[in-house]
Design an enzyme around this catalytic site. Structure first.
Site, mmCIF file in Angstrom:
data_model
loop_
_atom_site.group_PDB
_atom_site.id
_atom_site.type_symbol
_atom_site.label_atom_id
_atom_site.label_comp_id
_atom_site.label_asym_id
_atom_site.label_seq_id
_atom_site.Cartn_x
_atom_site.Cartn_y
_atom_site.Cartn_z
ATOM 1 C CG ASP A 49 -0.077 -4.532 2.715
ATOM 2 O OD1 ASP A 49 0.532 -3.340 2.003
ATOM 3 O OD2 ASP A 49 0.290 -4.164 3.953
ATOM 4 C CG HIS A 59 -0.220 0.207 2.905
ATOM 5 N ND1 HIS A 59 0.173 -0.968 3.517
ATOM 6 C CD2 HIS A 59 -0.090 1.546 2.993
ATOM 7 C CE1 HIS A 59 0.406 -0.431 4.636
ATOM 8 N NE2 HIS A 59 0.323 1.307 4.338
ATOM 9 C CB SER A 107 3.929 1.254 6.000
ATOM 10 O OG SER A 107 2.353 1.550 6.707
#
Length: 462
Positions: free
Chosen positions: A224, A194, A307
């Site tokens: 992901d 993402h 992230s």
């Protein structure tokens, strides 16, 4: 008495003296010579003692003071003062000449003097302070050894920071920031899908501040995870990969990332739980971008921008990839947008396998059992649907599930003895393994439990 007074000569201080004798007192001016009309000069010539006038005594010269100018007659001769004249020379007293300072001049002079004195005094004070050998010095600890134990937070950070990077991604409609870490000397970097999804430009910044462009190698939305690569960079410091199977609840961990674009941010915490079923994404609405993670839970602060960053153990080995956080409920008026101590990381064992496949082929494979689940089922467990997509059978003919004996309507309640509460959890438990791994499924059919053995198949990821 009256006759005596009248016959006595007049006092000399006011009468005109007679004869040639100069009987004037000191300071009394001489008389002015008299002039008669047509009689000539009486004091100049004459016969006999009576007719010859005695020469008039020379009148003292009146010297004008420093403040009065000498008087002159119309012919230009100097006029001498005669106290006996009918019209004595008038002298005007003009007073003293004002040559002193006025008040405003005194005030201005005082102000200028004060400014000069203040400036000089300040300069002298500063000079004296600089040259003074006495100065105020507060007590302070001496410089100590800057080394830290390798298993301390500072020691772990010092080891890992050179291998952690910040990603700045620009897409067609938006841009964002994420984190990644170096996998090998060839320049491969692991991050979240993402972070780089729909990226047009990717810039990688190292802890030294050096920034280079990167290219996308491959990505997978189901896990992901994504891999990008930089080229022409020397001195890369790949991080050591640990084993997520060794992680226990309570183990200390360190997270490194760029929350809100604050690069090289280090936070610390513990492993709060393992095997947390976490789903994320789903923005497209068709479920193609949903990620299923059998996550490690940590209370190490993780925020947007973390992230893709590493979660490290006490040996500075990567045990997880920070991927998601849980915030307060949206309906909560006191909802906190940042970390509330609920962070989730993809186990590194899963990340390692996916990264290897992305580097090798650009795509990752997913382990499957070959069945279609009823995602609307609200009971306990994961129910196999009656029909599959587009009217196809819910159990793929010849697939792993069909070979194991799974039927439509079966409810799978356990995977390798671990409880499953819904369809998402079943997918997460299956994806935590590799294609080809054997699993034991507990199935509820017609009110009775039975055990089925299945060997996981493989499907291409998205």
């Amino acid at each position: 008495m009256a006759d005596r007074q009248q016959t006595e000569p007049a006092p000399q201080w006011w009468s005109r003296p007679e004869g040639t004798a100069d009987s004037r007192r000191d300071g009394v001016p001489a008389p002015r010579p008299e002039t008669h009309d047509g009689g000539g000069d009486h004091g100049a010539e004459g016969d006999g003692a009576a007719g010859q006038a005695a020469p008039a005594p020379e009148a003292p010269v009146h010297e004008p003071s420093a403040h009065e100018a000498p008087a002159h007659d119309p012919a230009g001769h100097e006029v001498r003062y005669d106290p006996w004249g009918a019209q004595p020379l008038q002298v005007v007293d003009r007073g003293r000449d004002r040559r002193g300072f006025r008040l405003w001049q005194v005030a201005a002079l005082a102000a200028v003097t004060a400014l000069l004195a203040g400036g000089i005094g300040g300069w002298v004070g500063v000079l004296a302070e600089r040259q003074s050998s006495t100065r105020l010095e507060l007590p302070q600890a001496a410089v100590a050894d800057k080394g830290r134990a390798p298993d301390s937070v500072a020691g772990i950070a010092a080891t890992a920071l050179p291998g952690v990077v910040t990603l700045h991604v620009r897409g067609a409609k938006s841009s964002g920031t994420g984190t990644g870490f170096v996998l090998d000397p060839q320049g491969h970097i692991l991050t979240n899908n993402h972070v780089v999804a729909d990226a047009k430009e990717i810039a990688v910044t190292f802890s030294t501040g050096e920034s280079v462009t990167a290219e996308l190698v491959g990505r997978d939305s189901g896990y992901d995870l994504a891999v990008v690569k930089v080229s022409g960079v020397r001195g890369l410091r790949p991080l050591s990969l640990g084993n997520s199977e060794n992680v226990k609840v309570g183990d200390p961990v360190v997270a490194i990332g760029a929350p809100f674009d604050l690069s090289n941010t280090v936070t610390a915490g513990i492993i709060s739980a393992t095997g947390r079923p976490v789903t994320a994404g789903g923005d497209k609405g068709d479920g193609s971008d949903i990620s299923y993670v059998d996550a490690l839970q940590t209370d190490a602060p993780i925020n947007p921008g973390n992230s893709g960053g590493p979660l490290l153990d006490a040996r500075a080995h990567v045990v997880g990839i920070n991927s998601a956080i849980r915030g307060a409920d949206k309906d909560d008026p006191d909802r906190q947008g940042g970390s509330i101590g609920l962070g989730f990381a993809i186990p590194i064992n899963q990340g390692k396998r996916v990264a290897e496949e992305l580097i090798a082929t650009g795509r990752a494979t997913h382990p499957v059992i070959g069945v279609t689940l009823d995602m609307d089922y609200t009971g306990d467990g994961a129910r196999v649907g009656d029909k599959g997509e587009d009217g196809k059978p819910s159990v793929t003919a010849g697939g792993p599930g069909a070979r194991a004996g799974i039927r439509p309507g079966d409810v799978i309640t356990k995977v390798d003895g671990q409880r499953v509460r819904g369809g998402d959890e079943l997918i997460i438990k299956i994806r935590a393994h590799r294609p080809g791994d054997p699993l034991t499924l507990t199935v509820l059919r017609d009110g009775r439990e039975r055990t089925l053995d299945v060997v996981l198949g493989s499907a291409n990821g998205s």
